[in-house]
Scaffold this motif. Structure first.
Motif, mmCIF file in Angstrom:
data_model
loop_
_atom_site.group_PDB
_atom_site.id
_atom_site.type_symbol
_atom_site.label_atom_id
_atom_site.label_comp_id
_atom_site.label_asym_id
_atom_site.label_seq_id
_atom_site.Cartn_x
_atom_site.Cartn_y
_atom_site.Cartn_z
ATOM 1 N N GLN A 66 0.806 -1.219 0.000
ATOM 2 C CA GLN A 66 0.000 0.000 0.000
ATOM 3 C C GLN A 66 0.844 1.277 0.000
ATOM 4 O O GLN A 66 0.550 2.211 -0.704
ATOM 5 C CB GLN A 66 -0.908 -0.018 1.225
ATOM 6 N N ASP A 67 1.914 1.310 0.794
ATOM 7 C CA ASP A 67 2.694 2.539 0.924
ATOM 8 C C ASP A 67 3.981 2.516 0.112
ATOM 9 O O ASP A 67 4.850 3.337 0.312
ATOM 10 C CB ASP A 67 3.036 2.781 2.405
ATOM 11 N N LYS A 68 4.139 1.557 -0.780
ATOM 12 C CA LYS A 68 5.364 1.453 -1.550
ATOM 13 C C LYS A 68 5.100 1.832 -2.996
ATOM 14 O O LYS A 68 4.143 1.379 -3.601
ATOM 15 C CB LYS A 68 5.907 0.024 -1.492
ATOM 16 N N GLY A 69 5.981 2.656 -3.539
ATOM 17 C CA GLY A 69 5.882 3.024 -4.939
ATOM 18 C C GLY A 69 6.435 1.924 -5.833
ATOM 19 O O GLY A 69 7.015 0.926 -5.364
ATOM 20 N N PHE A 70 6.297 2.098 -7.137
ATOM 21 C CA PHE A 70 6.733 1.080 -8.092
ATOM 22 C C PHE A 70 8.233 0.820 -8.006
ATOM 23 O O PHE A 70 8.675 -0.329 -7.939
ATOM 24 C CB PHE A 70 6.339 1.505 -9.516
ATOM 25 N N LEU A 71 9.059 1.879 -7.999
ATOM 26 C CA LEU A 71 10.511 1.700 -7.941
ATOM 27 C C LEU A 71 10.945 1.053 -6.642
ATOM 28 O O LEU A 71 11.840 0.208 -6.623
ATOM 29 C CB LEU A 71 11.222 3.041 -8.133
ATOM 30 N N ARG A 72 10.327 1.420 -5.532
ATOM 31 C CA ARG A 72 10.681 0.827 -4.239
ATOM 32 C C ARG A 72 10.360 -0.667 -4.242
ATOM 33 O O ARG A 72 11.108 -1.473 -3.704
ATOM 34 C CB ARG A 72 9.938 1.534 -3.117
ATOM 35 N N GLN A 73 9.245 -1.051 -4.847
ATOM 36 C CA GLN A 73 8.903 -2.478 -4.936
ATOM 37 C C GLN A 73 9.899 -3.215 -5.821
ATOM 38 O O GLN A 73 10.350 -4.311 -5.492
ATOM 39 C CB GLN A 73 7.495 -2.650 -5.503
ATOM 40 N N LEU A 74 10.269 -2.605 -6.960
ATOM 41 C CA LEU A 74 11.191 -3.227 -7.904
ATOM 42 C C LEU A 74 12.573 -3.398 -7.295
ATOM 43 O O LEU A 74 13.168 -4.486 -7.348
ATOM 44 C CB LEU A 74 11.260 -2.388 -9.184
ATOM 45 N N LEU A 75 13.090 -2.329 -6.696
ATOM 46 C CA LEU A 75 14.432 -2.391 -6.113
ATOM 47 C C LEU A 75 14.448 -3.209 -4.824
ATOM 48 O O LEU A 75 15.477 -3.753 -4.449
ATOM 49 C CB LEU A 75 14.951 -0.976 -5.855
ATOM 50 N N GLY A 76 13.332 -3.330 -4.147
ATOM 51 C CA GLY A 76 13.279 -4.107 -2.917
ATOM 52 C C GLY A 76 13.364 -5.595 -3.159
ATOM 53 O O GLY A 76 13.666 -6.369 -2.252
ATOM 54 N N ASN A 77 13.131 -6.061 -4.383
ATOM 55 C CA ASN A 77 13.194 -7.479 -4.691
ATOM 56 C C ASN A 77 14.575 -7.940 -5.151
ATOM 57 O O ASN A 77 14.764 -9.127 -5.410
ATOM 58 C CB ASN A 77 12.168 -7.828 -5.778
ATOM 59 N N ILE A 78 15.532 -7.035 -5.265
ATOM 60 C CA ILE A 78 16.856 -7.407 -5.771
ATOM 61 C C ILE A 78 17.525 -8.425 -4.859
ATOM 62 O O ILE A 78 18.070 -9.414 -5.300
ATOM 63 C CB ILE A 78 17.750 -6.150 -5.957
ATOM 64 N N GLY A 79 17.494 -8.255 -3.575
ATOM 65 C CA GLY A 79 18.150 -9.182 -2.643
ATOM 66 C C GLY A 79 17.336 -10.427 -2.366
ATOM 67 O O GLY A 79 17.813 -11.335 -1.709
ATOM 68 N N ASN A 80 16.109 -10.511 -2.841
ATOM 69 C CA ASN A 80 15.238 -11.650 -2.551
ATOM 70 C C ASN A 80 15.261 -12.713 -3.647
ATOM 71 O O ASN A 80 14.429 -13.598 -3.657
ATOM 72 C CB ASN A 80 13.790 -11.164 -2.362
ATOM 73 N N PHE A 81 16.218 -12.651 -4.566
ATOM 74 C CA PHE A 81 16.289 -13.599 -5.676
ATOM 75 C C PHE A 81 16.861 -14.923 -5.186
ATOM 76 O O PHE A 81 17.902 -14.978 -4.539
ATOM 77 C CB PHE A 81 17.148 -13.018 -6.801
ATOM 78 N N ASN A 82 16.205 -16.036 -5.518
ATOM 79 C CA ASN A 82 16.672 -17.368 -5.152
ATOM 80 C C ASN A 82 16.649 -18.229 -6.414
ATOM 81 O O ASN A 82 15.576 -18.523 -6.941
ATOM 82 C CB ASN A 82 15.764 -17.958 -4.071
ATOM 83 N N PRO A 83 17.806 -18.663 -6.907
ATOM 84 C CA PRO A 83 17.838 -19.456 -8.145
ATOM 85 C C PRO A 83 17.093 -20.782 -8.036
ATOM 86 O O PRO A 83 16.686 -21.358 -9.044
ATOM 87 C CB PRO A 83 19.331 -19.706 -8.395
ATOM 88 N N ALA A 84 16.885 -21.296 -6.836
ATOM 89 C CA ALA A 84 16.190 -22.577 -6.665
ATOM 90 C C ALA A 84 14.724 -22.468 -7.036
ATOM 91 O O ALA A 84 14.046 -23.456 -7.299
ATOM 92 C CB ALA A 84 16.331 -23.051 -5.233
ATOM 93 N N ASN A 85 14.170 -21.250 -7.069
ATOM 94 C CA ASN A 85 12.762 -21.044 -7.390
ATOM 95 C C ASN A 85 12.492 -21.009 -8.882
ATOM 96 O O ASN A 85 11.340 -20.952 -9.294
ATOM 97 C CB ASN A 85 12.256 -19.751 -6.757
ATOM 98 N N ILE A 86 13.530 -21.047 -9.723
ATOM 99 C CA ILE A 86 13.350 -20.996 -11.180
ATOM 100 C C ILE A 86 12.900 -22.372 -11.648
ATOM 101 O O ILE A 86 13.550 -23.385 -11.351
ATOM 102 C CB ILE A 86 14.653 -20.583 -11.895
ATOM 103 N N PRO A 87 11.796 -22.463 -12.392
ATOM 104 C CA PRO A 87 11.332 -23.766 -12.874
ATOM 105 C C PRO A 87 12.324 -24.364 -13.869
ATOM 106 O O PRO A 87 12.854 -23.677 -14.735
ATOM 107 C CB PRO A 87 9.996 -23.459 -13.555
ATOM 108 N N GLY A 88 12.574 -25.635 -13.720
ATOM 109 C CA GLY A 88 13.481 -26.333 -14.640
ATOM 110 C C GLY A 88 14.937 -26.157 -14.295
ATOM 111 O O GLY A 88 15.815 -26.571 -15.059
ATOM 112 N N ALA A 89 15.293 -25.545 -13.187
ATOM 113 C CA ALA A 89 16.679 -25.331 -12.820
ATOM 114 C C ALA A 89 17.273 -26.550 -12.136
ATOM 115 O O ALA A 89 18.469 -26.647 -11.978
ATOM 116 C CB ALA A 89 16.807 -24.115 -11.910
ATOM 117 N N ASN A 90 16.498 -27.487 -11.708
ATOM 118 C CA ASN A 90 16.999 -28.675 -10.986
ATOM 119 C C ASN A 90 17.555 -29.689 -11.913
ATOM 120 O O ASN A 90 17.353 -30.227 -12.800
ATOM 121 C CB ASN A 90 15.914 -29.275 -10.114
#
Length: 157
Positions: A133-157
């Motif tokens: 609710q209180d986050k702008g588009f750029l804040r949401q986009l940049l806030g996900n940079i550290g939350n990347f987990n390669p194990a969540n990519i389909p077909g990566a196993n």
């Protein structure tokens, strides 16, 4: 030269007087009416134990609200709100007519309530709060940079 000074004083007094009247007129309360409650004469025509949901709608009109349960009652609500300058609006009067029905859809009871019968209940909409609710588009986009987990990519196993 004395006459000019006298005229300017009377003009100044007139302007001050007009300004005071305008300020006083700006402070008058404004009343707003919301909703509809059928008059007592129309409610007297409804017969408990005889009239049905359809005959009530024909006699006094559609309700402003109805119960959550399908076989619940009809509710007619009217409010009068006073707005006075920068102050918070105040509910001056509220009237509620509740018409309840039995399982067959026949009128069981007609009740009338006023503001003096209880506390003011704010009728508001309940909505689940969103976490973005209180986050702008750029804040949401940049806030996900550290939350990347390669194990969540389909077909990566």
């Amino acid at each position: 030269m004395l006459k000019v000074v006298i005229r300017s004083k009377s003009t100044t007094k007139s302007l001050v007087f007009v300004a005071c009247l305008a300020a006083l007129g700006a402070c008058t309360p404004i009343y707003k009416n919301h909703g509809y409650v059928p008059p007592s004469e129309d409610l007297a025509e409804i017969q408990v134990g005889k009239d049905t949901r359809d005959s009530v709608v024909e006699a006094i009109g559609a309700p402003s609200a109805s119960g959550v349960v399908q076989d619940s009652g009809y509710y007619y609500v009217r409010s009068r709100i006073r707005h006075y300058g920068p102050k918070k609006p105040q509910v001056v009067s509220r009237e509620l007519v509740a018409i309840s029905f039995d399982q067959r859809g026949v009128v069981r009871n007609i009740e009338r309530f006023g503001l003096e019968d209880g506390i003011v209940i704010p009728l508001e909409r309940r909505v689940t709060d969103s976490s973005v609710q209180d986050k702008g588009f750029l804040r949401q986009l940049l806030g996900n940079i550290g939350n990347f987990n390669p194990a969540n990519i389909p077909g990566a196993n």
